[in-house]
Design an enzyme around this catalytic site. Structure first.
Site, PDB file in Angstrom:
ATOM      1  CG  ASN A  88      -2.194   0.834   0.965  1.00 40.98           C
ATOM      2  OD1 ASN A  88      -2.365   1.410  -0.122  1.00 40.98           O
ATOM      3  ND2 ASN A  88      -3.051   0.931   1.959  1.00 40.98           N
ATOM      4  CG  HIS A  90      -7.857   0.985   7.343  1.00 38.30           C
ATOM      5  ND1 HIS A  90      -6.678   1.689   7.507  1.00 38.30           N
ATOM      6  CD2 HIS A  90      -7.674   0.182   6.267  1.00 38.30           C
ATOM      7  CE1 HIS A  90      -5.823   1.314   6.573  1.00 38.30           C
ATOM      8  NE2 HIS A  90      -6.395   0.414   5.809  1.00 38.30           N
TER       9      HIS A  90
END
EC number: 2.3.1.-
Length: 487
Positions: free
Chosen positions: A338, A374
């Site tokens: 990521n 998240h």
């Protein structure tokens, strides 16, 4: 008679339309079931792969065309993808984009605009998490919205930097600062770009503008020669997709919650967690490699030339696959996984906390931000708390080995290198799986049950090292004064 006939024809046409829609829905659902996936997951995969024909169309018909046509194309395709996946809920992204444009225009290049953007966009995202939360991983409108949230916050910060004296900015800030005033269509095209709308990667408005202006090419004045590099990433993504598809029925997080898992031997529970922790990341790797190929095909992945004048296509790389598969360290995995999101957090959050004067505090706050970004589940907080703890311990251990003459000599023995590597990799992926357990199981009752079954091994191991390593350092590392006397 004519009006009645027309009515009958209209009724039949409407019935045919409804039946066709029902057939398509049934077929898609049936196909997803046969593949052992959810319909939403299948829609996501289809949307990601649809980026390739869209990129081909862009290269063939729109490259070097007027900017407004390119922005319209990106906006229309992005909205189509949003509608295909989330239906009328696409209004969430549309609303936030329009309001973000108004914030930039009405508040200008001010700190107020940046703070308003951060608070509004994060509050909207967190509210979305709150009202759509379940105990399972669901693909819903909040998934692309978290990507959009970072894009719009970064846009506000870059716009703010564009109003400052260039000499007061760092070289990195100068690179991303927006000097012009983006239009609503430009902001929409930037936000809805089909190659990154659903799962990323992150990129700046300036980089997007270069794409629209035809500057991201290895052959000035011509369409970029990027087909082969794009196909390479696509092929690698397909390898991971096949691997994940074959293994997913056999290695699942659901098994971690079963009595069978809990009744197994301790070594088996740890080994299963290790293997699952490695495998579970493959679904993310697949998505990012496929979307990176789309970005490369359009030219967005162009990142200049290397020292041998060969073009680099890694501007949108979210994965360093070789490093990911071979690194024995947690920091190596973080550096390979990521990438663009981590770079975004470093650029717009971590480095902006420099005024705190404490690197570890800034890092801790950055990980807290990532956890909230998240979602609101406790598992995210536990996962990033473990990452913070593991990275600190890993750095302390590396420093101890480097500064201790005895340990550095022992570590340099060539014949023992494979053994060291095996031990490091075992520790690395065991506790990566330990951290991912909380990340994937979300709620405290689930991850707590699994952690309890292995006696909170990760927390015990790393918290113990955190307190023990300073004392070991004092014993194993000679004081500087002693070293000076020896010299």
């Amino acid at each position: 008679m004519a009006s009645a006939a027309e009515g009958d024809v209209g009724t039949v046409a409407e019935l045919a339309r409804v039946l066709r829609w029902g057939f398509e829905e049934l077929s898609l659902n049936k196909l997803a079931t046969s593949l052992g996936a959810s319909e939403q997951a299948l829609r996501l995969i289809i949307s990601i792969f649809m980026g390739y024909p869209m990129a081909v169309f862009f290269r063939r018909y729109l490259y070097f065309k007027d900017s407004y046509l390119i922005h319209l194309f990106h906006t229309f395709t992005g909205l189509s993808i949003a509608y295909f996946n989330f239906g009328a809920q696409l209004y969430h992204s549309l609303l936030c984009i329009v309001l973000q444009f108004l914030i930039l225009r009405l508040m200008g290049r001010t700190v107020t605009a940046v703070l308003t953007t951060f608070c509004f966009q994060m509050a909207y995202l967190l509210a979305g998490y709150y009202y759509t939360a379940t105990g399972n991983y669901d693909i819903k409108w909040t998934m692309p919205h978290c990507v959009l949230t970072l894009k719009l916050i970064g846009l506000a910060v870059d716009y703010f930097d564009g109003g400052k004296d260039q000499n007061s900015l760092s070289s990195e800030q100068q690179k991303y600062a927006i000097r012009g005033v983006p239009s609503l269509l430009e902001v929409a095209g930037f936000s809805y770009f089909y190659g990154a709308f659903l799962v990323g990667p992150q990129f700046s408005m300036n980089h997007y503008t270069k794409l629209v202006q035809g500057q991201l090419t290895d052959i000035p004045g011509k369409i970029p020669n990027s087909t082969i590099p794009a196909l390479k990433r696509l092929s690698l993504g397909l390898v991971y997709l096949v691997g994940y598809t074959l293994l997913s029925p056999h290695i699942t997080e659901d098994y971690l919650l079963t009595e069978d898992y809990e009744n197994r031997d301790f070594w088996f529970r740890c080994l299963y967690m290790l293997l699952w922790g490695k495998f579970v990341l493959y679904k993310y790797v697949t998505c990012w490699l496929v979307t990176e190929g789309v970005c490369i095909l359009t030219g967005l992945g162009f990142n200049g030339f290397d020292e041998h004048r060969k073009p680099r296509w890694d501007a949108c790389a979210n994965m360093k696959v070789w490093l990911f598969e071979t690194t024995p360290r947690f920091t190596g995995t973080i550096a390979s996984f990521n990438i663009n999101t981590n770079a975004w957090v470093a650029r717009y959050f971590f480095k902006r906390l420099k005024f705190l004067g404490n690197k570890e505090l800034s890092q801790g706050l950055s990980l807290l931000f990532l956890a909230l970004w998240h979602g609101l589940h406790s598992g995210y907080l536990v996962c990033f708390q473990m990452e913070f703890l593991i990275v600190i311990v890993e750095r302390k251990a590396a420093r101890l080995i480097q500064e201790s003459p005895a340990l550095s000599t022992l570590a340099s023995i060539t014949v023992l290198q494979p053994f060291y590597y095996l031990v490091q990799q075992t520790i690395h992926w065991l506790f990566m799986g330990y951290s991912m357990t909380a990340f994937c199981l979300f709620t405290w009752d689930k991850w707590f049950k699994v952690y309890k079954s292995i006696y909170f091994l990760g927390h015990v191991f790393f918290l113990s090292l955190l307190f023990i390593l300073p004392y070991v350092h004092k014993v194993m590392v000679p004081r500087k004064e002693k070293l000076k006397k020896v010299k």
